[in-house]
Scaffold this motif. Structure first.
Motif, PDB file in Angstrom:
ATOM      1  N   ASP A   3       0.872  -1.167   0.000  1.00 26.69           N
ATOM      2  CA  ASP A   3       0.000   0.000   0.000  1.00 26.69           C
ATOM      3  C   ASP A   3       0.915   1.224   0.000  1.00 26.69           C
ATOM      4  O   ASP A   3       1.912   1.285   0.718  1.00 26.69           O
ATOM      5  CB  ASP A   3      -0.867  -0.044   1.263  1.00 26.69           C
ATOM      6  CG  ASP A   3      -1.639   1.242   1.521  1.00 26.69           C
ATOM      7  OD1 ASP A   3      -1.549   2.173   0.705  1.00 26.69           O
ATOM      8  OD2 ASP A   3      -2.324   1.286   2.551  1.00 26.69           O
ATOM      9  N   GLU A 143      -2.817  -0.565 -12.053  1.00 26.30           N
ATOM     10  CA  GLU A 143      -3.637  -0.672 -10.847  1.00 26.30           C
ATOM     11  C   GLU A 143      -2.795  -0.559  -9.585  1.00 26.30           C
ATOM     12  O   GLU A 143      -3.264  -0.092  -8.553  1.00 26.30           O
ATOM     13  CB  GLU A 143      -4.395  -2.007 -10.829  1.00 26.30           C
ATOM     14  CG  GLU A 143      -5.528  -2.108 -11.818  1.00 26.30           C
ATOM     15  CD  GLU A 143      -5.058  -2.493 -13.203  1.00 26.30           C
ATOM     16  OE1 GLU A 143      -3.817  -2.596 -13.407  1.00 26.30           O
ATOM     17  OE2 GLU A 143      -5.913  -2.689 -14.084  1.00 26.30           O
ATOM     18  N   ASP A 267     -10.613  -0.658  -5.511  1.00 24.55           N
ATOM     19  CA  ASP A 267     -10.398   0.771  -5.300  1.00 24.55           C
ATOM     20  C   ASP A 267      -8.923   1.064  -5.062  1.00 24.55           C
ATOM     21  O   ASP A 267      -8.359   0.626  -4.051  1.00 24.55           O
ATOM     22  CB  ASP A 267     -11.223   1.237  -4.096  1.00 24.55           C
ATOM     23  CG  ASP A 267     -11.248   2.750  -3.969  1.00 24.55           C
ATOM     24  OD1 ASP A 267     -10.491   3.424  -4.682  1.00 24.55           O
ATOM     25  OD2 ASP A 267     -12.052   3.250  -3.159  1.00 24.55           O
ATOM     26  N   PRO A 268      -8.254   1.805  -5.961  1.00 24.23           N
ATOM     27  CA  PRO A 268      -6.837   2.129  -5.767  1.00 24.23           C
ATOM     28  C   PRO A 268      -6.589   2.978  -4.519  1.00 24.23           C
ATOM     29  O   PRO A 268      -5.492   2.961  -3.951  1.00 24.23           O
ATOM     30  CB  PRO A 268      -6.467   2.914  -7.033  1.00 24.23           C
ATOM     31  CG  PRO A 268      -7.523   2.568  -8.029  1.00 24.23           C
ATOM     32  CD  PRO A 268      -8.761   2.333  -7.225  1.00 24.23           C
ATOM     33  N   PRO A 271      -6.577   0.057  -0.832  1.00 24.38           N
ATOM     34  CA  PRO A 271      -6.084  -1.223  -1.323  1.00 24.38           C
ATOM     35  C   PRO A 271      -6.833  -2.417  -0.734  1.00 24.38           C
ATOM     36  O   PRO A 271      -7.042  -2.500   0.477  1.00 24.38           O
ATOM     37  CB  PRO A 271      -4.619  -1.215  -0.884  1.00 24.38           C
ATOM     38  CG  PRO A 271      -4.267   0.232  -0.802  1.00 24.38           C
ATOM     39  CD  PRO A 271      -5.509   0.916  -0.318  1.00 24.38           C
ATOM     40  N   LYS A 349     -10.849   4.132 -13.337  1.00 26.34           N
ATOM     41  CA  LYS A 349     -10.449   4.181 -11.932  1.00 26.34           C
ATOM     42  C   LYS A 349      -8.961   4.477 -11.762  1.00 26.34           C
ATOM     43  O   LYS A 349      -8.498   4.752 -10.645  1.00 26.34           O
ATOM     44  CB  LYS A 349     -10.804   2.871 -11.234  1.00 26.34           C
ATOM     45  CG  LYS A 349     -12.300   2.582 -11.196  1.00 26.34           C
ATOM     46  CD  LYS A 349     -13.068   3.747 -10.592  1.00 26.34           C
ATOM     47  CE  LYS A 349     -14.564   3.521 -10.657  1.00 26.34           C
ATOM     48  NZ  LYS A 349     -15.313   4.709 -10.158  1.00 26.34           N
ATOM     49  N   LEU A 350      -8.196   4.444 -12.853  1.00 29.56           N
ATOM     50  CA  LEU A 350      -6.779   4.771 -12.742  1.00 29.56           C
ATOM     51  C   LEU A 350      -6.566   6.245 -12.402  1.00 29.56           C
ATOM     52  O   LEU A 350      -5.482   6.617 -11.937  1.00 29.56           O
ATOM     53  CB  LEU A 350      -6.044   4.398 -14.032  1.00 29.56           C
ATOM     54  CG  LEU A 350      -6.003   2.888 -14.321  1.00 29.56           C
ATOM     55  CD1 LEU A 350      -5.285   2.622 -15.641  1.00 29.56           C
ATOM     56  CD2 LEU A 350      -5.325   2.129 -13.179  1.00 29.56           C
ATOM     57  N   ARG A 353      -5.970   6.114  -8.855  1.00 31.18           N
ATOM     58  CA  ARG A 353      -4.603   5.664  -8.579  1.00 31.18           C
ATOM     59  C   ARG A 353      -3.636   6.854  -8.620  1.00 31.18           C
ATOM     60  O   ARG A 353      -2.773   7.022  -7.751  1.00 31.18           O
ATOM     61  CB  ARG A 353      -4.214   4.621  -9.618  1.00 31.18           C
ATOM     62  CG  ARG A 353      -2.761   4.145  -9.605  1.00 31.18           C
ATOM     63  CD  ARG A 353      -2.523   3.119  -8.517  1.00 31.18           C
ATOM     64  NE  ARG A 353      -2.212   3.707  -7.224  1.00 31.18           N
ATOM     65  CZ  ARG A 353      -2.236   3.043  -6.075  1.00 31.18           C
ATOM     66  NH1 ARG A 353      -2.596   1.774  -6.065  1.00 31.18           N
ATOM     67  NH2 ARG A 353      -1.916   3.635  -4.949  1.00 31.18           N
ATOM     68  N   THR A 356      -4.125   9.240  -5.621  1.00 33.09           N
ATOM     69  CA  THR A 356      -3.550   8.671  -4.403  1.00 33.09           C
ATOM     70  C   THR A 356      -2.033   8.812  -4.386  1.00 33.09           C
ATOM     71  O   THR A 356      -1.441   9.254  -3.395  1.00 33.09           O
ATOM     72  CB  THR A 356      -3.938   7.187  -4.273  1.00 33.09           C
ATOM     73  OG1 THR A 356      -5.364   7.079  -4.220  1.00 33.09           O
ATOM     74  CG2 THR A 356      -3.354   6.581  -3.008  1.00 33.09           C
ATOM     75  N   ASP A 357      -1.395   8.464  -5.500  1.00 34.14           N
ATOM     76  CA  ASP A 357       0.064   8.512  -5.530  1.00 34.14           C
ATOM     77  C   ASP A 357       0.597   9.941  -5.569  1.00 34.14           C
ATOM     78  O   ASP A 357       1.680  10.225  -5.047  1.00 34.14           O
ATOM     79  CB  ASP A 357       0.580   7.704  -6.722  1.00 34.14           C
ATOM     80  CG  ASP A 357       0.285   6.211  -6.561  1.00 34.14           C
ATOM     81  OD1 ASP A 357      -0.236   5.829  -5.501  1.00 34.14           O
ATOM     82  OD2 ASP A 357       0.571   5.441  -7.488  1.00 34.14           O
TER      83      ASP A 357
END
Length: 399
Positions: A3, A143, A267-268, A271, A349-350, A353, A356-357
């Motif tokens: 994660d 993902e 869900d990115p 996790p 949904k990317l 991702r 989040t990152d």
């Protein structure tokens, strides 16, 4: 892969990994002292506490006048950031096996007007005018992880006329704003020879025509989140199928409610968490562009009927509903007309991702921390911050 919150907390790549990856990605820098300073700068972004100012970055170097030396390396040197970005993109294309190129806007509010590209601009997502710097990043996303590889500043012609000379802006930069900057971030990366992937972008506050025309002309598949009020054409079910409806996307998707099917996705942002959404596709047309072969289709497409050709570019409109909501929650538009709606939803949904990152990695390595008027300095800083992001994301498995 951990994660991302655990990865940031767990530690940083060891010095051998940083040196090995920097040696590969900074090989285009012509002088050994530039490559050494580049690695030192990346190490500072990974380890210096707080804001990544030149003073803080220089704190990891046991050298007098290190801050001045780093400032010169970033803002006044001659090395080519585009070559470093191309090397980074190739490296991440191999390491991440990305499923999409995600375009993300980065807005940085500023108190003054001295930083590169800072202007007062209306921000639709906020509903207000903000003194800010805006850029667009192109991210390679899977993902499991995402990382930026290219950046384009949004600079207005007025700012260039007033500040361009002092900021050392190249003569061929004549002002690229908003959606044009997003397109340039994509097209420049496409020229690097990395494997093309679908371009995924939240375009609710963008002008769709230039995006769709540019990506179609370049032969790139795209998946764009659009505003439900966007008007599209759909072939109706009138006599002999001749009826054509021009209506807002949200209204057209109401016609497809009976076709909704549940799709499960991971869900990115959480996790391991599995979600379920209701999804339905609808064939629509974008007026003004002729029908063309879908990206990636090797065999020639069947001849389009005169009616379909007159309607324009065939696209798929994808609606997403939450199981407990009546109204459509998200509206997406794609030229990947043969793709299943499950894969399309998971591609969309990317963007989560990337968000989040960006929050847990990019901000931590100082992607927004460059202060200064230098156009070249900003580009070099975000390039090396992108290298630091990749190192932090991949850890000791960075390659």
């Amino acid at each position: 892969m951990l994660d991302i919150r655990e990865k940031v907390t767990a530690g940083r790549p060891d010095l051998d990994t940083v040196s090995r990856v920097c040696a590969a990605l900074l090989a285009s820098l012509p002088r050994a002292d530039q490559r050494r300073k580049g690695e030192l700068y990346v190490r500072g972004l990974l380890t210096a506490p707080g804001r990544k100012t030149m003073r803080n970055l220089a704190g990891i170097a046991d050298e007098p006048a290190a801050a001045q030396s780093m400032h010169h390396f970033i803002s006044c040197s001659t090395w080519d950031w585009a070559a470093v970005r191309a090397a980074l993109a190739g490296h991440l294309d191999r390491m991440l096996s990305p499923r999409a190129w995600v375009v993300r806007s980065m807005l940085v509010p500023k108190t003054g007007r001295h930083s590169i590209g800072v202007e007062r601009r209306y921000v639709p997502a906020l509903g207000e005018t903000v003194n800010s710097q805006q850029s667009y990043g192109l991210w390679l996303a899977s993902e499991a992880a995402a990382a930026p590889v290219n950046w384009q500043l949004s600079i207005g012609k007025g700012w260039l006329q007033e500040n361009g000379a002092r900021a050392n802006v190249p003569e061929d930069e004549d002002g690229t704003t908003g959606d044009g900057a997003a397109v340039q971030a994509v097209l420049k990366a496409a020229a690097w020879g990395i494997g093309p992937r679908p371009v995924v972008m939240d375009a609710r506050h963008s002008a769709l025509p230039p995006l769709i025309e540019a990506f179609t002309t370049a032969g790139l598949p795209f998946l764009l989140r659009i505003n439900g009020g966007c008007t599209l054409l759909a072939a109706g079910s009138g006599p002999r199928g001749s009826r054509v409806a021009a209506a807002p996307a949200e209204h057209l998707l109401g016609l497809a409610r009976a076709q909704r099917r549940p799709v499960e996705w991971i869900d990115p942002a959480s996790p391991g968490a599995r979600r379920t959404s209701l999804v339905a596709p609808l064939q629509v047309y974008w007026p003004g562009l002729p029908g063309s072969r879908p990206p990636g289709q090797s065999a020639p497409a069947p001849p389009a009927t005169a009616r379909a050709a007159a309607l324009g570019l065939p696209l798929t409109l994808l609606g997403k509903w939450q199981t407990y909501e009546r109204g459509v929650q998200q509206v997406w538009l794609t030229n990947m007309t043969d793709a299943g709606y499950g894969p399309l939803l998971r591609l969309s949904k990317l963007t989560r991702r990337v968000e989040t990152d960006f929050s847990y990695v990019s901000l931590d390595v100082g992607i927004q921390d460059f202060e200064g008027r230098s156009y070249q300095g900003w580009h070099r800083h975000v390039t090396l911050a992108s290298v630091a992001h990749a190192l932090r994301m991949l850890g000791d498995g960075a390659g």
